[in-house]
Design an enzyme around this catalytic site. Sequence first.
Site, PDB file in Angstrom:
ATOM      1  N   CYS A   1       1.022  -0.995  -0.238  1.00 50.37           N
ATOM      2  CA  CYS A   1       0.301   0.101  -0.150  1.00 50.37           C
ATOM      3  C   CYS A   1       1.255   1.233   0.125  1.00 50.37           C
ATOM      4  O   CYS A   1       2.382   1.330   0.065  1.00 50.37           O
ATOM      5  CB  CYS A   1      -0.946  -0.438   1.172  1.00 50.37           C
ATOM      6  SG  CYS A   1      -0.413   0.111   2.733  1.00 50.37           S
ATOM      7  N   THR A   2       0.298   2.075   0.407  1.00 48.36           N
ATOM      8  CA  THR A   2       1.211   3.597  -0.125  1.00 48.36           C
ATOM      9  C   THR A   2       2.541   3.739   1.201  1.00 48.36           C
ATOM     10  O   THR A   2       3.401   3.730   0.204  1.00 48.36           O
ATOM     11  CB  THR A   2       0.170   4.788   0.577  1.00 48.36           C
ATOM     12  OG1 THR A   2      -1.087   4.473  -0.974  1.00 48.36           O
ATOM     13  CG2 THR A   2       0.418   6.226  -0.063  1.00 48.36           C
TER      14      THR A   2
END
Length: 298
Positions: free
Chosen positions: A176-177
């Site tokens: 994810c980010t």
Amino acid sequence: MTWTIAALYRFVSIPDPTGLRDALHEFCRSEHICGTILVASEGINGTIAGSRAGVEAVLDRLDRDVAIRRGEVKFSSADEQPFARLRVRVRPEIITMRAPEADPTRQVGTYVEPQDWNALIADPETLVLDTRNLYETRVGTFANAIDPEIDSFTEFKAFAERSLDPQRHRRIAMFCTGGIRCEKASSYLLAHGFEDVRHLRGGILKYLEVVPPTESLWQGDCYVFDNRTAVGSAVRPADWQSCFGCGSPLSPEERNDARFEEGVSCPHCASDLSDEKRRRLRQRHAQITGVDKFRQDD
């Protein structure tokens, strides 16, 4: 001024989230910090920006309060102010999933360092999973990653129930980010019978920071939740903008589309805007820019 940006989070018990919120808000204001910080009984999550000295002062304060440097802290920079204001909020969760069994303070997947990530996802026995929302995955992702095509993180639970099977998917590598969604997603999968769940330590941002472009398997750019919209290699700002009408990230090609109107609409929302909302958006854009954009629709 060059703005120092710090993305941070840590899952840790916070007995008095409101008290920490109040003290942290006042301290950040004194250091001229902008950004967003969420505080909950399960931990803290946020992205802040300011001078390097100001950001470091806040991190020192958070280190004393919640040992933030034992969690995740990632730095980047911007030439323009990335946030309009400071927000410090108390929330039920620092990343909303609404799944009590997903408890990163109790169990979490295996961390994979960015330098080891390429070998893991190149293995055909690994299911590579992007845990982000659809508007983020449009900007960039890893080759051959599964896109859950979700509009919010809470929908990950339904995706997992529908599409993942502990008996068939023996090894899952998720990203994810910045890493926080993977903390909860991996904890959730472990609670539901998956045994080998791994996730990219520090997320895409850390990968882009430390993996050279010549070795990177990342394709495209990475959406971020500030005025930069997206970053690329070495976490430098990329050529993306956000549509004011709907918030969608827009590539240069999309901004050249006839349906794009700065401050008003884009190809993703132009057909859905009512005349009244379009008028209000044009009025607001004119007030901000001083450019008269009032006109009649054809």
